[in-house]
Scaffold this active site. Structure first.
Site, PDB file in Angstrom:
ATOM      1  N   ASP A  29       8.696  35.186 -14.591  1.00 12.17           N
ATOM      2  CA  ASP A  29       7.641  34.320 -14.066  1.00 12.17           C
ATOM      3  C   ASP A  29       8.189  33.000 -13.552  1.00 12.17           C
ATOM      4  OD1 ASP A  29       6.255  36.364 -15.211  1.00 12.17           O
ATOM      5  OD2 ASP A  29       5.156  35.151 -16.657  1.00 12.17           O
TER       6      ASP A  29
ATOM      7  N   HIS B  77       0.765  37.824 -10.901  1.00 13.55           N
ATOM      8  CA  HIS B  77       2.060  38.491 -11.049  1.00 13.55           C
ATOM      9  C   HIS B  77       1.979  39.917 -10.506  1.00 13.55           C
ATOM     10  CE1 HIS B  77       2.667  35.417 -14.495  1.00 13.55           C
ATOM     11  NE2 HIS B  77       2.811  34.881 -13.305  1.00 13.55           N
TER      12      HIS B  77
ATOM     13  N   ASP C 167       3.972  42.436 -10.498  1.00 16.23           N
ATOM     14  CA  ASP C 167       4.804  43.553 -10.960  1.00 16.23           C
ATOM     15  C   ASP C 167       4.129  44.574 -11.881  1.00 16.23           C
ATOM     16  OD1 ASP C 167       4.790  41.663 -12.946  1.00 16.23           O
ATOM     17  OD2 ASP C 167       6.956  41.499 -13.144  1.00 16.23           O
TER      18      ASP C 167
ATOM     19  N   ASP D 150       4.161  31.178  -9.013  1.00  9.29           N
ATOM     20  CA  ASP D 150       4.954  31.690 -10.125  1.00  9.29           C
ATOM     21  C   ASP D 150       5.955  32.673  -9.507  1.00  9.29           C
ATOM     22  OD1 ASP D 150       3.328  30.275 -11.873  1.00  9.29           O
ATOM     23  OD2 ASP D 150       2.770  32.023 -13.077  1.00  9.29           O
TER      24      ASP D 150
ATOM     25  N   CYS E 237       8.991  42.087 -16.268  1.00  7.05           N
ATOM     26  CA  CYS E 237       8.626  40.703 -16.611  1.00  7.05           C
ATOM     27  C   CYS E 237       9.655  40.035 -17.515  1.00  7.05           C
ATOM     28  CB  CYS E 237       7.325  40.647 -17.382  1.00  7.05           C
ATOM     29  SG  CYS E 237       5.960  41.530 -16.685  1.00  7.05           S
TER      30      CYS E 237
ATOM     31  N   SER F 157      -2.058  40.870 -20.608  1.00  6.27           N
ATOM     32  CA  SER F 157      -1.889  41.808 -19.497  1.00  6.27           C
ATOM     33  C   SER F 157      -2.773  43.029 -19.680  1.00  6.27           C
ATOM     34  CB  SER F 157      -0.431  42.247 -19.410  1.00  6.27           C
ATOM     35  OG  SER F 157       0.411  41.126 -19.340  1.00  6.27           O
ATOM     36  N   SER F 158      -2.833  43.836 -18.635  1.00  2.34           N
ATOM     37  CA  SER F 158      -3.621  45.062 -18.679  1.00  2.34           C
ATOM     38  C   SER F 158      -2.723  46.223 -19.122  1.00  2.34           C
ATOM     39  CB  SER F 158      -4.166  45.350 -17.280  1.00  2.34           C
ATOM     40  OG  SER F 158      -3.104  45.749 -16.435  1.00  2.34           O
TER      41      SER F 158
ATOM     42  N   ARG G 219      -5.651  49.093  -7.698  1.00  2.00           N
ATOM     43  CA  ARG G 219      -5.414  47.848  -6.949  1.00  2.00           C
ATOM     44  C   ARG G 219      -4.667  48.209  -5.675  1.00  2.00           C
ATOM     45  NH1 ARG G 219      -2.484  44.771 -12.030  1.00  2.00           N
ATOM     46  NH2 ARG G 219      -4.164  45.064 -13.533  1.00  2.00           N
TER      47      ARG G 219
HETATM   48  N1  ARG Z   1      -1.264  40.949 -14.050  1.00  3.57           N
HETATM   49  C1  ARG Z   1      -0.611  42.050 -14.647  1.00  3.57           C
HETATM   50  C2  ARG Z   1      -1.604  42.937 -15.355  1.00  3.57           C
HETATM   51  O1  ARG Z   1      -2.218  42.526 -16.296  1.00  3.57           O
HETATM   52  C3  ARG Z   1       0.475  41.662 -15.588  1.00  3.57           C
HETATM   53  C4  ARG Z   1       1.684  41.182 -14.893  1.00  3.57           C
HETATM   54  C5  ARG Z   1       2.694  40.702 -15.855  1.00  3.57           C
HETATM   55  N2  ARG Z   1       3.867  40.319 -15.135  1.00  3.57           N
HETATM   56  C6  ARG Z   1       4.631  39.296 -15.441  1.00  3.57           C
HETATM   57  N3  ARG Z   1       5.676  39.072 -14.677  1.00  3.57           N
HETATM   58  N4  ARG Z   1       4.373  38.484 -16.419  1.00  3.57           N
HETATM   59  O2  ARG Z   1      -1.781  44.058 -14.989  1.00  3.57           O
END
Ligand code: ARG
Length: 371
Positions: free
Chosen positions: A112, A249, A251, A200, A355, A302-303, A268
């Site tokens: 990040d 983010h 990734d 980020d 991450c 996160s998800s 998505r």
């Molecule tokens: N937004 C993403 C999700 O919840 C999580 C991404 C986490 N990535 C990171 N580099 N911290 O699906």
């Protein structure tokens, strides 16, 4: 020049060439920070984290560190050099002339904060107040690389002020509802305003000459414009994923595996008009496999789509979280050798295998994949 383990060199142009040197985060002293605008907008409405803050329970810190240490060993056994950050005291409050927060976040995940582009490592502006000083955890390494590699460029983006003017008020209400959030995402109305450049590092994917950047909660258009001016030899392209109610983010949404192949989160999907660029250059975008879990682990931002947050070691080898059976199976079908790595109990600390790492060196040069 070829890479050798006894000589520090910083260089990485993409997400897939052979990885030689990487930073892996640490869970020490991680905190759930107190409420603040950008962070609150991201905490899912049904999350067990709402209204909670303070140091994370010690047993969860210990368990996350055990997994991060084992991941480090796995990489080292394959001959990859792994460095670790130096945690600071995250219980300390931060006060600047413009804002105050009662605690900080941690030194997870490094992806990040640090953006490696060629011989440069750029410290992102960040967009949460609690992460404003996180770069300090990496300064001992940056200093060392700077001393040892005469070609290393250590850069820091202008620190943002992060006053209330950086955040849209309407995102701060208690219950917005998923429908409204999806509408806002589709309209590109995000929690951050265009007050000043914000980004980020984890909103950026490196495709050689192209930098693909997610416009969302943690990166605004001025942040993307800042990157464009900072990397004048690159093409900087903004992308959006309208199906994501909490777009931060890139990734767990868009995962390049090798030249010509990207996994996209099926919830998505990249809009058609943005797909053309990839299609025209013979890139295939395939739906990622479903996550193996229905819910994220406790106290996690996160998800469940951290399933697709994989670390590519080279064109044929990829680290996938060990419980993500569907994602592993898909990788094998795509011709990749899978290294299962247990990490789920560290997800709460900010993310998955991509991450929790930051590139220092990969083989290969800056290529144009979209000629
Ligand atoms: N937004 C993403 C999700 O919840 C999580 C991404 C986490 N990535 C990171 N580099 N911290 O699906």
């Amino acid at each position: 020049m070829n890479w050798s383990p006894d000589k520090t060199q910083v260089k990485s142009w993409n997400e897939w060439d052979t990885l030689r040197h990487v930073i892996v985060g640490k869970a020490d002293d991680c905190h759930i920070p107190p409420e603040e605008p950008a962070l609150d907008a991201k905490v899912p409405e049904d999350s067990d984290m709402r209204g909670q803050w303070g140091r994370r329970p010690q047993e969860t810190i210990d368990r996350a560190n055990e997994l991060l240490d084992t991941f480090t060993d796995t990489l080292r056994k394959r001959g990859i050099r792994v460095d670790r950050p130096t945690p600071t005291d995250f219980s300390k409050p931060v006060t600047t002339p413009d804002f105050h927060t009662d605690s900080q976040f941690g030194c997870m995940p490094p992806r990040d904060v640090l953006l490696t582009v060629g011989h440069e490592i750029l410290e992102a502006t960040m967009s949460y107040r609690c992460r404003w000083f996180e770069y300090l955890c990496y300064r001992p390494l940056m200093q060392q690389y700077w001393e040892e590699d005469p070609n290393f460029r250590h850069e820091a983006a202008p620190k943002p002020r992060l006053t209330d003017a950086d955040y849209h008020d309407d995102y701060l209400s208690e219950a917005i509802g998923i429908e409204k959030r999806l509408q806002w995402t589709a309209e590109k109305h995000f929690v951050t305003t265009e007050e000043e450049p914000l980004f980020d590092a984890a909103d950026v994917l490196r495709f050689g000459k192209d930098l693909i950047v997610q416009h969302g909660f943690t990166t605004n258009l001025k942040g993307i414009e800042w990157l464009r001016r900072h990397f004048p030899d690159h093409r900087v392209r903004a992308v959006n994923f309208p199906g994501d109610p909490y777009p931060i983010h890139i990734d767990a949404t868009f995962t390049p595996l090798r030249p010509g192949l990207i996994l996209n989160n099926p919830n998505r999907r990249l809009p058609d008009e943005q797909r053309d660029y990839f299609k025209k250059n013979d890139w295939e975008i395939v739906d990622a496999a479903q996550p193996a879990h229905n819910t994220p682990p406790p106290l996690c931002y996160s998800s469940t789509w951290l399933s697709m947050n994989v670390l590519v070691l080279d064109l044929k080898t990829v680290c996938v979280e060990a419980s993500e059976v569907y994602q592993m199976e898909q990788m094998e079908k795509l011709g990749m050798e899978v290294i299962p790595v247990e990490l789920r109990d560290a997800y709460a600390f900010g993310g998955g295998l991509h991450c929790c790492t930051a590139d220092v060196y990969r083989d290969g040069d800056c290529e144009d994949y979209f000629p």
